[in-house]
Design a protein around this motif. Structure first.
Motif, PDB file in Angstrom:
ATOM      1  N   TYR A   1      68.205  25.143  62.827  1.00 19.35           N
ATOM      2  CA  TYR A   1      66.874  25.603  63.241  1.00 19.35           C
ATOM      3  C   TYR A   1      66.807  27.125  63.328  1.00 19.35           C
ATOM      4  O   TYR A   1      65.921  27.751  62.741  1.00 19.35           O
ATOM      5  CB  TYR A   1      66.482  24.983  64.587  1.00 19.35           C
ATOM      6  CG  TYR A   1      65.257  25.624  65.212  1.00 19.35           C
ATOM      7  CD1 TYR A   1      63.980  25.340  64.730  1.00 19.35           C
ATOM      8  CD2 TYR A   1      65.370  26.520  66.263  1.00 19.35           C
ATOM      9  CE1 TYR A   1      62.849  25.930  65.279  1.00 19.35           C
ATOM     10  CE2 TYR A   1      64.247  27.119  66.830  1.00 19.35           C
ATOM     11  CZ  TYR A   1      62.989  26.824  66.329  1.00 19.35           C
ATOM     12  OH  TYR A   1      61.884  27.427  66.877  1.00 19.35           O
TER      13      TYR A   1
ATOM     14  N   LYS B   1      64.639  29.762  60.934  1.00 19.83           N
ATOM     15  CA  LYS B   1      63.490  30.449  61.533  1.00 19.83           C
ATOM     16  C   LYS B   1      63.720  31.942  61.784  1.00 19.83           C
ATOM     17  O   LYS B   1      62.790  32.749  61.660  1.00 19.83           O
ATOM     18  CB  LYS B   1      63.122  29.787  62.872  1.00 19.83           C
ATOM     19  CG  LYS B   1      62.598  28.374  62.747  1.00 19.83           C
ATOM     20  CD  LYS B   1      61.179  28.355  62.203  1.00 19.83           C
ATOM     21  CE  LYS B   1      60.611  26.950  62.180  1.00 19.83           C
ATOM     22  NZ  LYS B   1      59.242  26.904  61.648  1.00 19.83           N
TER      23      LYS B   1
ATOM     24  N   ASP C   1      58.971  21.162  64.902  1.00 22.19           N
ATOM     25  CA  ASP C   1      60.110  21.872  64.313  1.00 22.19           C
ATOM     26  C   ASP C   1      61.422  21.128  64.562  1.00 22.19           C
ATOM     27  O   ASP C   1      62.504  21.701  64.434  1.00 22.19           O
ATOM     28  CB  ASP C   1      60.211  23.287  64.885  1.00 22.19           C
ATOM     29  CG  ASP C   1      59.132  24.208  64.330  1.00 22.19           C
ATOM     30  OD1 ASP C   1      58.680  23.952  63.199  1.00 22.19           O
ATOM     31  OD2 ASP C   1      58.743  25.161  65.026  1.00 22.19           O
TER      32      ASP C   1
END
Length: 245
Positions: free
Chosen positions: A132, A136, A193
């Motif tokens: 993640y 990002k 997400d």
């Protein structure tokens, strides 16, 4: 498959990384493993009427060990992901948690490229949390990976990183410890997400019968109330996180 078919001759081997990850697993002074994953594993083995043994395997080699038949299943708080599902099968989820950032109590963060600019983020290597932050924030923040969650937490306490991203249940246990006293949960990763994490038990793709049996066992434990009895000492909320019907 012979080991599974003739469990009386050879027990099922449950793979687990030899690292402390309370309240899911930790090792007592006498070398005995304790925790939620251990208790759920015992209950599942009882439910499917199999003898089971715990086999310690380093986290970064645990799926290869499953594929090489050194172990028969992975019961180690492994998040169900599309990527992992390409190479192993998962049972239905046996718990669900949130991905959460922690840091010093006065820290304010926004989960945007602007909000994370210049931050140093710690994550355990080869986890959904690492994936993640790398997807990002790799262009705006410094991301440091660690072999274990304990090492990331230690660097946070020492002030070498600004924040850590990990599972909220494991982080809650850390925050309750003396080392975590100056820290707090800062923000949850949004559900869209991948911030809601379902943990499953990983089994070889060819072992469909075992996957079905273990999935059914999880549901049976939930239905009978045994799941909640096991979970109660570890969590003050419904860690199962799935519909009960």
């Amino acid at each position: 498959l012979a080991a599974i078919a003739t469990a009386s001759a050879e027990p099922l081997k449950i793979g687990m990384a030899p690292e402390v990850y309370p309240p899911f697993e930790w090792k007592e002074a006498d070398g005995t493993w304790k925790g939620f994953d251990i208790d759920i594993g015992k209950a599942i083995c009882t439910e499917i009427k199999e003898d089971c043994v715990l086999v310690e395997v380093a986290w970064d080699g645990i799926i290869p060990a499953l594929q090489a038949k050194k172990i028969d299943m992975i019961l180690n708080s492994m998040t169900i992901t599309d990527e992992r599902s390409k190479i192993v099968d998962f049972t239905g989820p046996y718990y669900a948690t949130r991905a959460t950032f922690i840091g010093p109590k006065d820290t304010k963060i926004e989960l945007t490229p602007e909000g994370m600019k210049g931050k140093t983020i710690g994550v355990q290597i080869s986890t959904t949390h690492a994936a993640y932050v790398e997807s990002k924030f790799k262009d705006v923040a410094e991301i440091r990976t660690y072999a274990t969650q304990d090492e990331a937490n230690a660097d946070l306490v020492a002030g070498r990183i600004d924040m850590v991203l990990a599972d909220n249940v494991a982080l809650d246990a850390f925050l309750k410890s003396p080392d975590g006293s100056g820290l707090a949960m800062l923000a949850d990763v949004p559900a869209e997400d991948g911030g809601v994490l379902n943990a499953g038990i990983a089994i070889r793709k060819e072992d469909k019968d075992l996957t079905a049996k273990v999935s059914a066992a999880i549901l049976a434990l939930v239905k009978s109330g045994e799941y909640d009895r096991i979970a109660k000492p570890y969590f003050n909320f419904d860690v199962y996180g799935q519909p009960r019907e």
